[in-house]
Design a protein around this motif. Structure first.
Motif, short mmCIF file in Angstrom:
data_model
loop_
_atom_site.label_atom_id
_atom_site.label_comp_id
_atom_site.label_asym_id
_atom_site.label_seq_id
_atom_site.Cartn_x
_atom_site.Cartn_y
_atom_site.Cartn_z
N GLU A 1 -13.03 29.24 -26.60
CA GLU A 1 -12.30 29.65 -25.40
C GLU A 1 -12.12 31.17 -25.32
O GLU A 1 -11.72 31.70 -24.29
CB GLU A 1 -10.93 28.96 -25.34
CG GLU A 1 -10.94 27.68 -24.53
CD GLU A 1 -11.68 26.55 -25.19
OE1 GLU A 1 -11.89 26.63 -26.42
OE2 GLU A 1 -12.07 25.59 -24.51
N ASN A 2 -12.41 31.86 -26.44
CA ASN A 2 -12.32 33.33 -26.40
C ASN A 2 -13.56 33.97 -25.77
O ASN A 2 -13.59 35.19 -25.58
CB ASN A 2 -12.16 33.89 -27.82
CG ASN A 2 -10.81 33.57 -28.38
OD1 ASN A 2 -9.81 33.55 -27.67
ND2 ASN A 2 -10.74 33.30 -29.68
N PRO B 1 -14.87 34.14 -22.70
CA PRO B 1 -14.75 35.00 -21.51
C PRO B 1 -14.23 36.39 -21.86
O PRO B 1 -14.74 37.40 -21.36
CB PRO B 1 -13.75 34.25 -20.63
CG PRO B 1 -13.82 32.83 -21.07
CD PRO B 1 -14.17 32.86 -22.52
N MET B 2 -13.22 36.42 -22.73
CA MET B 2 -12.64 37.72 -23.08
C MET B 2 -13.61 38.58 -23.90
O MET B 2 -13.72 39.78 -23.70
CB MET B 2 -11.39 37.46 -23.91
CG MET B 2 -10.28 38.34 -23.51
SD MET B 2 -9.13 38.41 -24.82
CE MET B 2 -9.08 40.14 -25.03
N GLU B 3 -14.31 37.91 -24.80
CA GLU B 3 -15.25 38.66 -25.64
C GLU B 3 -16.42 39.18 -24.81
O GLU B 3 -16.90 40.28 -25.02
CB GLU B 3 -15.77 37.77 -26.78
CG GLU B 3 -14.69 37.27 -27.74
CD GLU B 3 -14.14 38.37 -28.65
OE1 GLU B 3 -14.59 39.53 -28.55
OE2 GLU B 3 -13.24 38.06 -29.45
N ALA C 1 -15.80 25.89 -21.91
CA ALA C 1 -14.98 26.99 -22.44
C ALA C 1 -14.98 28.19 -21.50
O ALA C 1 -14.05 29.01 -21.53
CB ALA C 1 -15.50 27.41 -23.81
N LEU C 2 -16.02 28.29 -20.68
CA LEU C 2 -16.11 29.43 -19.76
C LEU C 2 -15.47 29.14 -18.40
O LEU C 2 -15.54 29.96 -17.49
CB LEU C 2 -17.57 29.85 -19.58
CG LEU C 2 -18.13 30.61 -20.79
CD1 LEU C 2 -19.63 30.52 -20.84
CD2 LEU C 2 -17.69 32.07 -20.76
N SER D 1 -13.30 31.57 -15.93
CA SER D 1 -13.70 32.96 -16.18
C SER D 1 -14.23 33.62 -14.91
O SER D 1 -14.33 34.84 -14.84
CB SER D 1 -14.79 33.00 -17.25
OG SER D 1 -15.96 32.35 -16.77
#
Lengths: 176, 393
Positions: free
Chosen positions: B23-24, B26-28, B57-58, B61
């Protein structure tokens, strides 16, 4: 030839709405707790005048903003970050991490340890706001749930805990 | 802890591991200034639902993704050109490789091609140290079966081989949902490849304090979790630990650390069609024992990650190397018993005829980068065939 397709992953409207409601209520509860609870008031007293704090979810929100006004009182300032100068920003890295936090499967301390929260701002102020959120959680949640959400459940006298809880709920719902 | 007179360590791969690590993404991706990733995955991914999990997970985003999820296990080099064209014509700005093995190699080579737009051709960039500039954003989501080559500085498809520190991923996301239980042979193959590379890096003359930390963790994870995971594949934490071990081992593989076990294992695998990790796993204890008998100082230190502090502390320094070897042989024996012979204990059990040992040694010595010669390789191959390590003699 490799097959190719374009995908739009979509949204998570229910989870987003749940987190938005929780942030809205926690924001208003912080404002109420600062008027009801001495410890929360003391934490805000130590912060500079005009201090603003935001808690929210990356990359697209929702957010909530709490600030200290000119009279030195804590005030819930809504969800919109536009045009605001934020002194302390605590951003949860994604919606799933926010769900873990706001369904109390993970405490705020554990969430920070697991690298799910980004803090941008003064660290002592961030610690103060974490203490405030912990106190607010004790007020808002039944003991069985609050114990999962905070590090150590405090031994408060009956009057502080239950009377305070009623006052904070009423003030949060009515918004004063 | 050993501080060499001179050393250099670089590892650009940031590892993000754990529950809901996906789930990280998009931020990464945002941190890498990437908004239109191209997901490259193997042909088995739709069946296992890997790509579906990444897409999920995206969610939220706001990104649009390109997906190519039918990369075969033995990809044709022409596929790389097709993917490069897709990447350019559909305006992608980053690559997310989902899987293990060839699919990641393909993704790495596509990244080389798109990052050298209008410059040198791929053939000109083959070999070592010819890729001198950072490549485009590259994220790796390893799945079950990751051996460590995915995070390494190497990439190869058929006869095309590349080596550069810039081939390491910018980010590795290890999520337990992407590491389902697979058949024990695949699990042992990937874990033994990781163990071999970690042990050889940890005990090589090119070792350094930072690589030691990676090697220590990788060896410890494999020694602790491999046998339990093989006997109880539902062990989610163990499976995740093994993929972590593979990724860490991949970060410390270099030309200077690939030693005798790697060379012999690769040779046996190529000559007899045995899985690479399995053949490396057979060879590993015997090469370690041989090196210890031949006076290599770092072998004794291997007991610390292999057995832990307690065993290391209570073992006399002169016996540490042989205890480490015994524990690795015990691991192979345990795997042999638990996995119904998937992991042979010796080359003889693996079906390698004795008369071929000479050929194995001759081929391996040409691949090997260690200080040993043909006779040494033959001795070790014979010991691995018989199942009697140098220390028992």
């Amino acid at each position: 030839m490799s097959t190719y397709r374009e995908v739009k992953p979509g949204d998570k409207p229910f989870k987003r709405a749940y987190v938005a409601v929780m942030l809205w209520f926690v924001g208003r509860a912080i404002q109420s707790a600062a008027r009801v609870d001495r410890a929360v008031r003391a934490e805000f007293d130590a912060l500079p005048e005009g201090f603003t704090f935001c808690l929210g979810v990356e990359p697209r929100g929702p957010f909530m903003v709490v600030g200290k006004n000119r009279k030195g009182k804590a005030k819930y300032l809504g969800w919109n970050l536009q045009g605001r100068e934020i002194d302390l920003s605590m951003r949860i890295k994604n919606l799933e991490a926010a769900i873990l936090l706001f369904t109390f499967q993970e405490s705020d301390a554990l969430s920070a340890c697991r690298n799910r929260i980004i803090v941008d701002g003064d660290i002592p102020a961030a610690c103060a706001m974490m203490r405030v959120i912990d106190i607010v959680e004790v007020y808002l949640l039944p003991k069985i749930i609050a114990r999962m959400a905070i590090k150590r459940y405090p031994a408060w006298p009956f009057r502080r805990k239950y009377l305070g809880r009623v006052r904070i709920y009423i003030r949060s719902v009515l918004g004063y | 802890m050993y501080l060499p007179n001179q050393y250099r360590f670089s590892c650009s791969a940031k590892i993000n591991s754990g529950t809901r690590a996906l789930e990280n993404l998009p931020m990464e991706l945002d941190a890498l200034n990437a908004t239109r990733p191209l997901i490259i995955a193997g042909e088995n991914s739709p069946r296992r639902g890997y790509v579906k999990k990444v897409i999920s997970a995206l969610k939220d985003s706001g990104m649009t993704l390109g997906v190519c999820d039918d990369i075969p296990d033995d990809p044709d080099p022409s596929l790389i050109g097709e993917l490069v064209n897709l990447y350019r014509h559909r305006d992608h700005d980053s690559i997310v490789a989902v899987g293990a093995g060839p699919v990641v190699d393909v993704a790495k080579i596509v990244n080389i091609a798109i990052s050298h737009d209008g410059g040198a051709s791929l053939r000109q960039l083959e070999g070592g140290a010819r890729i001198m500039n950072p490549l485009g954003p590259f994220i790796l989501v390893p799945t079950a079966g990751a051996t460590g080559y995915e995070t390494s500085r190497y990439a190869g498809v058929r006869d095309m081989m590349f080596s550069s520190p810039f081939l390491m991923p910018d980010l590795v996301v290890i999520d337990p949902r992407m590491v389902p239980a697979v058949e024990s042979g695949q699990m042992i193959d990937s874990a033994m490849t990781a163990l071999t590379h970690a042990v050889e890096a940890y005990t090589s003359a090119a070792k350094n304090p930072i690589a030691d930390v990676y090697g220590y963790a990788a060896i410890g994870f494999v020694m602790k979790h491999l046998a339990p995971v093989v006997s109880r594949p539902a062990d989610r934490e163990g499976r995740c630990a093994l993929v972590n071990a593979a990724c860490m081992a991949g970060c410390i593989i270099s030309d200077d650390t690939r030693g005798m076990a790697h060379a012999l294992g690769e040779t046996v695998s190529a000559m007899f069609g045995i899985a690479r990790g399995i053949s490396m796993g057979i060879m590993l204890p015997y090469t370690v024992a041989y090196r210890a008998v031949n006076g290599e100082a770092f072998i004794a230190e291997l007991l610390l990650p292999v057995a832990g502090f307690y065993e290391y502390g209570r073992t006399t320094p002169s016996l540490r190397a042989s205890v480490a070897v015994t524990m690795m042989i015990d691991l192979v024996r345990e795997l042999n018993e638990t996995a119904d012979g998937v992991m042979p204990r010796t080359l003889e059990e693996a079906g390698v005829p004795e008369y071929m040992l000479q050929d194995i040694a001759e081929t391996a010595v040409s691949h090997g980068l260690s200080r040993f010669g043909r006779d040494d390789y033959l001795t070790v191959a014979r010991q691995a065939w018989e199942g009697s390590p140098a220390m028992d003699r």
